[in-house]
Design an enzyme around this catalytic site. Structure first.
Site, PDB file in Angstrom:
ATOM      1  N   LYS A 214     -58.178 -20.404  35.497  1.00  0.00           N
ATOM      2  CA  LYS A 214     -57.799 -21.453  34.552  1.00  0.00           C
ATOM      3  C   LYS A 214     -59.116 -22.229  34.495  1.00  0.00           C
ATOM      4  CE  LYS A 214     -55.126 -25.897  35.272  1.00  0.00           C
ATOM      5  NZ  LYS A 214     -54.233 -26.622  35.978  1.00  0.00           N
ATOM      6  N   GLU A 220     -65.072 -17.034  43.708  1.00  0.00           N
ATOM      7  CA  GLU A 220     -64.607 -15.662  44.101  1.00  0.00           C
ATOM      8  C   GLU A 220     -64.324 -14.911  42.631  1.00  0.00           C
ATOM      9  OE1 GLU A 220     -63.349 -18.620  45.153  1.00  0.00           O
ATOM     10  OE2 GLU A 220     -62.864 -18.239  47.351  1.00  0.00           O
ATOM     11  N   GLY A 276     -52.022 -24.105  38.935  1.00  0.00           N
ATOM     12  CA  GLY A 276     -52.288 -22.497  39.151  1.00  0.00           C
ATOM     13  C   GLY A 276     -51.121 -21.737  39.680  1.00  0.00           C
ATOM     14  N   ARG A 277     -50.523 -22.476  40.727  1.00  0.00           N
ATOM     15  CA  ARG A 277     -49.459 -21.767  41.389  1.00  0.00           C
ATOM     16  C   ARG A 277     -48.097 -21.784  40.484  1.00  0.00           C
ATOM     17  NH1 ARG A 277     -51.310 -26.200  43.848  1.00  0.00           N
ATOM     18  NH2 ARG A 277     -49.953 -27.815  44.251  1.00  0.00           N
ATOM     19  N   GLU A 362     -48.993 -25.285  49.715  1.00  0.00           N
ATOM     20  CA  GLU A 362     -50.543 -25.923  48.818  1.00  0.00           C
ATOM     21  C   GLU A 362     -49.460 -27.160  48.171  1.00  0.00           C
ATOM     22  OE1 GLU A 362     -52.523 -23.874  45.447  1.00  0.00           O
ATOM     23  OE2 GLU A 362     -54.063 -24.067  46.791  1.00  0.00           O
ATOM     24  N   HIS A 393     -38.066  -5.878  63.614  1.00  0.00           N
ATOM     25  CA  HIS A 393     -38.819  -4.951  64.760  1.00  0.00           C
ATOM     26  C   HIS A 393     -40.030  -5.641  65.107  1.00  0.00           C
ATOM     27  CE1 HIS A 393     -36.167  -1.454  64.726  1.00  0.00           C
ATOM     28  NE2 HIS A 393     -36.035  -1.864  63.571  1.00  0.00           N
ATOM     29  N   LYS A 521     -64.905 -25.409  50.073  1.00  0.00           N
ATOM     30  CA  LYS A 521     -65.441 -24.858  49.061  1.00  0.00           C
ATOM     31  C   LYS A 521     -66.817 -25.362  48.864  1.00  0.00           C
ATOM     32  CE  LYS A 521     -61.614 -24.477  45.687  1.00  0.00           C
ATOM     33  NZ  LYS A 521     -61.501 -24.918  44.245  1.00  0.00           N
TER      34      LYS A 521
HETATM   35  C1  G6Q Z   1     -53.073 -23.384  42.693  1.00  0.00           C
HETATM   36  C2  G6Q Z   1     -54.129 -23.706  43.025  1.00  0.00           C
HETATM   37  C3  G6Q Z   1     -55.352 -22.674  43.235  1.00  0.00           C
HETATM   38  C4  G6Q Z   1     -56.025 -22.071  41.979  1.00  0.00           C
HETATM   39  C5  G6Q Z   1     -57.251 -21.022  42.323  1.00  0.00           C
HETATM   40  C6  G6Q Z   1     -57.721 -20.381  41.074  1.00  0.00           C
HETATM   41  O1  G6Q Z   1     -52.223 -24.060  42.326  1.00  0.00           O
HETATM   42  O2  G6Q Z   1     -54.793 -24.156  42.060  1.00  0.00           O
HETATM   43  O3  G6Q Z   1     -54.687 -21.490  44.086  1.00  0.00           O
HETATM   44  O4  G6Q Z   1     -54.985 -21.130  41.294  1.00  0.00           O
HETATM   45  O5  G6Q Z   1     -58.001 -21.709  43.128  1.00  0.00           O
HETATM   46  O6  G6Q Z   1     -58.181 -21.419  40.381  1.00  0.00           O
HETATM   47  P1  G6Q Z   1     -58.683 -20.960  38.896  1.00  0.00           P
HETATM   48  O7  G6Q Z   1     -57.492 -20.410  38.185  1.00  0.00           O
HETATM   49  O8  G6Q Z   1     -59.162 -21.997  38.318  1.00  0.00           O
HETATM   50  O9  G6Q Z   1     -59.853 -19.727  39.001  1.00  0.00           O
END
Ligand code: G6Q
Length: 558
Positions: A214, A220, A276-277, A362, A393, A521
């Site tokens: 996003k 990463e 994001g989520r 989150e 198990h 971060k």
């Molecule tokens: C989700 C968070 C988080 C996000 C990641 C990746 O709700 O905001 O998990 O999706 O940090 O972010 P980018 O899509 O910006 O790389």
């Protein structure tokens, strides 16, 4: 209490219904599920909902009709209805980031207008969907080929968190619906192993990389994307022009996409009002659309839309996400329970618990309320799980006989995609048995009889019996779905999304930001250059210094 966007933001534990629920808890805290079922053989009829292909049975919970009535009063007193309408009508409910929360627009298959900032967001949503449709068609038909004129065989989604977990979980859950000619891979961890092990399986000539981010600034994802690009160029004769055929981006940040070297024609847009989520419904779902086909992606959206309408329009007493949220609040805030488990009896849903961990923890792991005040009640519970029967198990011992009560959601398809012999019957017999065992337990009396029949003497029985007693009275929800397909999976995910939303409203927190992930971060950015040289580090606390210096001393400098 303050007022925001027409919703009275009352402190949850100052509400009348909260007080009534507290009192009610003290009156019924010793109720026993086995007795409740014995007394009322209509309990299942009263406490279940059938919605399309989904059966939601909540009768094995530590509730009575009065509990439910009071929980429903709580939903009314907190103005849940207005809060739901606020989300659906694009109010900026994510107020710490000044954004509306519109994943419901991404799957608004009725296409009713949703106006945000004076604009119908459906125009953008539909135009990106068309672009995805077209792209998927071109890839599947071979109209778009790799640089050496070969059809694509492998999609590699590089993303993390919300840009990974949703599509990864969906692709895995819907494998039986996959386009047989395309494999999908997900690389999320900055640990080079994740990328390296994935690339071992990939032929660069037939690989399509989707850089999903996003923000397009996530360390990463960008690190993995840069390494993947380097690998690709090395393997294909260092021809920059090949990049445009093999790399696409999903992002809100066209500037950064361009800087990375991806042609913005190969960029699929989404918007800051998609969290994001909650983004698997957006262009972040490109891997889903490619892997399962565009029609199946639309069915996923349709399923979620059906739940959006259910959530918005059904009375709360018949509303699956609302009831799930209220029951979990009952446990977390009145019983003092800390954790809840989700156990899918479906191997394809193996990543569903991990997806829910992010969705719930989150979203609702917050100690500051919407009035910017510290909260003095419990919010987000701990969510975890594993597929049944494997979980039985491993950690089910604690769920059956541990000192903590762990409410469990059991999820299973009625029909399996792999009905080998009687395996699905065996699987489901375990599902049914576990919910029954957790509810009923096994009494001393029952055990005594059993152990006597086994021929144990009194002395042996005295010693062994307490270890074998199951107190039971352990609550569960059961969700049975006719079949896991794109439509029903869309429904299942949306049910949990709205459950999380409802909890957040009751707890008076903003479920849509995630400031809690920022500090680590920031510190990592500060530490990274300290690892570049061999200087002894002294700038942190002695533990952090010790760890860094140990690493520096032991690392093999290549
Ligand atoms: C989700 C968070 C988080 C996000 C990641 C990746 O709700 O905001 O998990 O999706 O940090 O972010 P980018 O899509 O910006 O790389």
């Amino acid at each position: 209490c303050k007022k925001s966007q027409g919703v009275i933001m009352k402190k949850f534990n100052k509400l009348e219904s909260y007080k009534k629920l507290k009192k009610h808890y003290s009156e019924i805290k010793n109720i026993n599920l086995r007795d409740l079922f014995k007394k009322d053989n209509k309990r299942f009829d009263k406490f279940h909902i059938n919605f399309e292909q989904i059966l939601f049975d909540y009768s094995k919970n530590l509730i009575t009709k009065k509990t439910l009535d009071l929980l429903l009063q709580l939903a009314d007193e907190i103005n849940l209805k207005t809060a739901i309408n606020n989300m659906f009508s694009a109010k900026e409910i994510n107020f710490t980031e000044k954004r509306a929360v519109l994943h419901i627009a991404l799957r608004n298959r009725s296409n009713y207008p949703i106006i945000y900032n004076g604009k119908n967001v459906m125009d953008d949503v539909n135009s990106v969907l068309d672009k995805i449709k077209n792209f998927v068609k071109q890839i599947h038909s071979g109209e778009k080929l790799g640089y050496s004129q070969k059809k694509f065989t492998d999609i590699i989604n590089i993303g993390i968190g919300g840009s990974d977990l949703g599509p990864m979980m969906v692709c895995s859950a819907l494998k039986p619906f996959a386009n047989k000619n395309l494999n999908v891979h997900f690389v999320s961890n900055v640990d080079g192993t994740h990328l390296a092990e994935t690339l071992k399986k990939i032929n660069p000539e037939t690989a399509l990389f989707i850089i999903s981010s996003k923000s397009f600034t996530t360390q990463e994802t960008l690190t993995n994307a840069i390494s993947a690009r380097k690998w690709f160029l090395e393997k294909t004769g260092n021809k920059q022009e090949h990049i445009s055929k093999h790399f696409i981006a999903i992002s809100t940040n066209s500037k950064a996409v361009k800087e990375f070297g991806i042609d913005t024609n190969n960029m699929f847009e989404f918007w800051d009002w998609v969290g994001g989520r909650f983004s698997l419904w957006s262009a972040i779902g490109m891997s889903i659309a490619l892997y399962l086909g565009f029609d199946n992606f639309i069915k996923l959206l349709e399923g979620a839309h059906s739940i959006d309408l259910h959530f918005k329009n059904q009375p709360f007493s018949q509303n699956i996400p609302v009831l799930m949220a209220l029951i979990s609040i009952w446990y977390l805030n009145f019983h003092g329970i800390k954790a809840q488990a989700v156990i899918p009896y479906d191997q394809y849903l193996e990543h569903f618990p991990a997806f829910l961990q992010q969705l719930e923890m989150e979203s609702n792991g917050k100690y500051i309320d919407k009035n910017s005040k510290e909260i003095n009640y419990q919010t987000g519970g701990i969510i975890w799980g594993e597929p049944g029967t494997n979980a039985q198990h491993s950690f089910f011992q604690l769920i059956h006989q541990g000192t903590q009560i762990i409410p469990v959601d059991f999820i299973a398809p009625v029909n399996s995609h792999n009905p080998i012999d009687n395996q699905h019957k065996i699987l489901l017999s375990n599902f049914f048995a576990q919910t029954e065992a957790l509810m009923k337990g096994k009494t001393e009396k029952e055990l005594l009889k059993e152990l006597k029949l086994q021929g144990l003497n009194d002395q042996e029985i005295k010693k062994l019996l307490p270890h074998k007693v199951f107190k039971g009275n352990r609550p569960t929800n059961s969700i049975l779905i006719d079949e896991i397909n794109p439509y029903t999976l869309g429904q299942l995910i949306a049910i949990y999304e709205h459950k999380v939303f409802t909890q957040g409203i009751i707890w008076n927190i903003n479920s849509f930001d995630q400031w809690g992930v920022e500090l680590g971060k920031q510190l990592a950015k500060k530490i990274l250059p300290e690892l570049d040289n061999n200087d002894i580090i002294k700038s942190h606390d002695c533990s952090t210094n010790g760890l860094i210096n140990h690493y520096k001393q032991k690392r093999k400098l290549i």
